[in-house]
Design a protein around this motif. Structure first.
Motif, PDB file in Angstrom:
ATOM      1  N   GLU A  28      11.824  -4.227  -4.748  1.00 25.06           N
ATOM      2  CA  GLU A  28      11.890  -3.551  -6.040  1.00 25.06           C
ATOM      3  C   GLU A  28      12.681  -2.255  -6.034  1.00 25.06           C
ATOM      4  O   GLU A  28      13.116  -1.806  -7.075  1.00 25.06           O
ATOM      5  N   ASP A  29      12.811  -1.623  -4.902  1.00 23.43           N
ATOM      6  CA  ASP A  29      13.451  -0.310  -4.934  1.00 23.43           C
ATOM      7  C   ASP A  29      14.125  -0.009  -3.603  1.00 23.43           C
ATOM      8  O   ASP A  29      14.006  -0.767  -2.657  1.00 23.43           O
ATOM      9  N   SER A  30      14.804   1.096  -3.536  1.00 23.27           N
ATOM     10  CA  SER A  30      15.576   1.401  -2.349  1.00 23.27           C
ATOM     11  C   SER A  30      14.699   1.719  -1.139  1.00 23.27           C
ATOM     12  O   SER A  30      15.167   1.651  -0.008  1.00 23.27           O
ATOM     13  N   TRP A  31      13.416   2.042  -1.371  1.00 25.06           N
ATOM     14  CA  TRP A  31      12.529   2.297  -0.241  1.00 25.06           C
ATOM     15  C   TRP A  31      12.031   1.003   0.387  1.00 25.06           C
ATOM     16  O   TRP A  31      11.413   1.023   1.434  1.00 25.06           O
ATOM     17  N   GLY A  32      12.267  -0.099  -0.314  1.00 28.07           N
ATOM     18  CA  GLY A  32      11.975  -1.380   0.312  1.00 28.07           C
ATOM     19  C   GLY A  32      10.630  -1.975   0.018  1.00 28.07           C
ATOM     20  O   GLY A  32      10.244  -2.964   0.629  1.00 28.07           O
ATOM     21  N   LYS A  33       9.891  -1.408  -0.928  1.00 27.53           N
ATOM     22  CA  LYS A  33       8.604  -1.979  -1.275  1.00 27.53           C
ATOM     23  C   LYS A  33       8.763  -3.442  -1.676  1.00 27.53           C
ATOM     24  O   LYS A  33       9.613  -3.781  -2.487  1.00 27.53           O
ATOM     25  N   LEU A  34       7.963  -4.293  -1.087  1.00 26.12           N
ATOM     26  CA  LEU A  34       7.996  -5.715  -1.411  1.00 26.12           C
ATOM     27  C   LEU A  34       6.858  -6.064  -2.360  1.00 26.12           C
ATOM     28  O   LEU A  34       5.720  -5.653  -2.150  1.00 26.12           O
TER      29      LEU A  34
ATOM     30  N   LEU B  13       0.823  -1.204   0.000  1.00 24.97           N
ATOM     31  CA  LEU B  13       0.000   0.000   0.000  1.00 24.97           C
ATOM     32  C   LEU B  13       0.861   1.260   0.000  1.00 24.97           C
ATOM     33  O   LEU B  13       0.726   2.117  -0.870  1.00 24.97           O
ATOM     34  N   VAL B  14       1.740   1.369   1.013  1.00 24.68           N
ATOM     35  CA  VAL B  14       2.449   2.623   1.189  1.00 24.68           C
ATOM     36  C   VAL B  14       3.712   2.399   2.017  1.00 24.68           C
ATOM     37  O   VAL B  14       3.770   1.492   2.854  1.00 24.68           O
ATOM     38  N   SER B  15       4.718   3.207   1.731  1.00 29.27           N
ATOM     39  CA  SER B  15       5.922   3.235   2.558  1.00 29.27           C
ATOM     40  C   SER B  15       6.099   4.634   3.119  1.00 29.27           C
ATOM     41  O   SER B  15       5.690   5.628   2.501  1.00 29.27           O
ATOM     42  N   PHE B  16       6.710   4.704   4.287  1.00 31.85           N
ATOM     43  CA  PHE B  16       6.749   5.963   5.050  1.00 31.85           C
ATOM     44  C   PHE B  16       8.089   6.082   5.721  1.00 31.85           C
ATOM     45  O   PHE B  16       8.561   5.141   6.374  1.00 31.85           O
ATOM     46  N   TYR B  17       8.720   7.232   5.535  1.00 32.01           N
ATOM     47  CA  TYR B  17      10.040   7.450   6.136  1.00 32.01           C
ATOM     48  C   TYR B  17      10.210   8.926   6.410  1.00 32.01           C
ATOM     49  O   TYR B  17       9.811   9.761   5.592  1.00 32.01           O
ATOM     50  N   ASN B  18      10.786   9.244   7.530  1.00 29.92           N
ATOM     51  CA  ASN B  18      11.080  10.629   7.874  1.00 29.92           C
ATOM     52  C   ASN B  18       9.812  11.493   7.825  1.00 29.92           C
ATOM     53  O   ASN B  18       9.827  12.606   7.305  1.00 29.92           O
TER      54      ASN B  18
END
Lengths: 115, 112
Positions: free
Chosen positions: B94-100, A46-51
């Motif tokens: 898939e990417d540096s943010w870590g999405k699986l 769904l979403v990734s979140f950082y800082n």
């Protein structure tokens, strides 16, 4: 072993209602994620979140969804006006560092049932 | 689009035998792969991972093999036990943010 904690374990709501799903990340983890899993299907990002900001979101994560970390501890997923098709297991995941190669640890999930 | 998928939806294994779970991926740029185990009512649990610069990695009773030529990943479980009964997912970072991106999952059923 440290673990990701999610509450509630099961949330039942009426269509059109707002729900907030909560996650307590592993201490010192900096990257946070929400995934969902519709019954019998694969886990979907769904979403990734950082800082304190969204770093990436999927097509599923439309304007009805939002995330925040209001108190520096809990990481929440809000669905403003739930639809029947939002019924699913919602998983929070966290990891310690950046880059692609850090393990994401998942919580036990919140089962959302929209009636 | 790019995807990660599994060959077999259900695998029935006799206790004590070895299990092999397969996974195909289509994104040739992927460089990190993970196997997760999901027991009923629980979240995905990390089993083992492998980077694209490796062909094989071993853990406790588990081995992951990566064949980049045919874009294939497998998980081998030695001496399968009743506690190994679960759904197993391969996932691709898939990417540096870590999405699986997860595959469809394989249900492993261990029979006595």
């Amino acid at each position: 072993e440290p673990e990701v904690t999610q509450t509630p374990s099961h949330q039942v709501t009426q269509m059109g209602q707002e729900v907030i799903l909560r996650c307590v990340p592993i201490s010192n983890h900096l990257y946070f994620y929400w995934y969902r899993q519709i019954l019998g299907q694969k886990v979907e990002f769904l979403v990734s979140f950082y800082n304190n900001e969204i770093s990436e979101k999927s097509e599923i994560f439309d304007d009805q969804f939002s995330v925040e970390r209001p108190d520096g501890s809990n990481f929440t997923l809000k669905i403003r006006s739930t639809k029947l098709e939002d019924s699913a297991m919602y998983f929070c995941a966290t990891k310690s560092g950046g880059g692609a190669k850090n393990i994401q640890y998942f919580g036990a999930g919140t089962r959302l049932s929209v009636l | 689009g790019e995807s990660v998928g599994l060959h077999l939806p259900t695998l029935s294994v006799q206790e004590g035998d070895n299990s092999i779970i397969n996974c195909a991926y289509s994104n040739s740029a992927s460089d990190y792969f993970i196997w997760y185990k999901q027991e009923s009512g629980k979240g995905p649990q990390f089993i083992i991972d492998i980077r694209s610069n490796m062909d094989k990695r071993q853990g406790q009773r588990v081995t992951v093999l990566l064949n980049k030529t045919v874009k294939h990943l497998s998980l081998q479980i030695a001496a399968t036990q009743p506690g190994d009964s679960a759904v197993y997912f391969c996932a691709e970072n898939e990417d540096s943010w870590g999405k699986l991106q997860f595959g469809a999952g394989t249900q492993v059923v261990v029979t006595p």
